[in-house]
Design a protein around this motif. Structure first.
Motif, short mmCIF file in Angstrom:
data_model
loop_
_atom_site.label_atom_id
_atom_site.label_comp_id
_atom_site.label_asym_id
_atom_site.label_seq_id
_atom_site.Cartn_x
_atom_site.Cartn_y
_atom_site.Cartn_z
N TYR A 62 -2.95 5.20 18.22
CA TYR A 62 -2.35 5.09 16.89
C TYR A 62 -0.89 5.54 16.93
N ALA A 63 -0.19 5.34 15.83
CA ALA A 63 1.21 5.72 15.70
C ALA A 63 1.36 6.80 14.64
N GLN A 64 2.36 7.63 14.80
CA GLN A 64 2.65 8.65 13.80
C GLN A 64 3.16 8.00 12.51
N ALA A 65 3.92 6.93 12.64
CA ALA A 65 4.41 6.19 11.48
C ALA A 65 4.74 4.76 11.90
N VAL A 66 4.64 3.85 10.94
CA VAL A 66 5.00 2.45 11.17
C VAL A 66 5.87 2.02 10.00
N GLU A 67 7.08 1.54 10.33
CA GLU A 67 7.99 1.05 9.30
C GLU A 67 7.99 -0.47 9.35
N ILE A 68 7.93 -1.10 8.18
CA ILE A 68 8.00 -2.54 8.06
C ILE A 68 9.22 -2.86 7.20
N PRO A 69 10.34 -3.16 7.86
CA PRO A 69 11.51 -3.52 7.07
C PRO A 69 11.31 -4.90 6.43
N GLN A 70 11.48 -4.98 5.17
CA GLN A 70 11.44 -6.24 4.42
C GLN A 70 10.10 -6.97 4.50
N ALA A 71 9.01 -6.26 4.35
CA ALA A 71 7.70 -6.92 4.27
C ALA A 71 7.65 -7.72 2.97
N SER A 72 7.04 -8.90 3.04
CA SER A 72 6.99 -9.72 1.83
C SER A 72 5.65 -9.61 1.09
N HIS A 73 4.59 -9.23 1.78
CA HIS A 73 3.28 -9.08 1.16
C HIS A 73 2.59 -7.84 1.71
#
Length: 130
Positions: free
Chosen positions: A17-28
């Motif tokens: 797993y990851a400590q955090a996941v960033e999704i720049p500009q997710a649309s849904h």
């Protein structure tokens, strides 16, 4: 979908797993209710932890697919279990299944006193984006 994994350490890598996941500009964004070892008619399936992990993940993938997503889109996966010890005994299949999908979500593992039905031992709660 672009994902940025944030891991200031490496110890979580062996746990998949990851400590955090960033999704720049997710649309849904899809917020999934907890998925457990339930049959298609909404009845709990009494089986061991391995069987419950498999069926719970199968059900999660069914919900994701119905909405046009897959495990690849999952960025947060929380685990609710009545036994952390039993869950970790079967956790290898979780890591394998997520790795096959290219999924390394953030998440939280919690031991709880009970789930919705006494036969249930594990429930998966996911957030997916695209």
């Amino acid at each position: 979908m672009k994902q940025v994994t944030i891991n200031p350490w490496t110890w979580q890598d062996q746990l998949g797993y990851a400590q955090a996941v960033e999704i720049p500009q997710a649309s849904h964004t899809l917020y999934c209710a907890g998925q457990a070892a339930m049959d298609p008619d909404g009845r709990p399936v009494a089986t061991d932890m391995d069987g419950q992990i498999k069926l719970g993940l199968d059900n999660l993938e069914t919900v994701l697919a119905k909405a046009g997503y897959s495990l690849t889109n999952v960025v947060r996966l929380n685990f609710y279990t009545t036994s952390v010890e039993q869950f970790f005994a079967g956790y290898g299949q979780v890591i394998d299944r997520l790795a096959q999908a290219g999924c390394r979500p953030s998440g939280t593992l919690m031991e709880v006193k009970a789930l919705a039905f006494p036969q249930l031992a594990i429930e998966f709660e996911a957030t997916a984006v695209r």
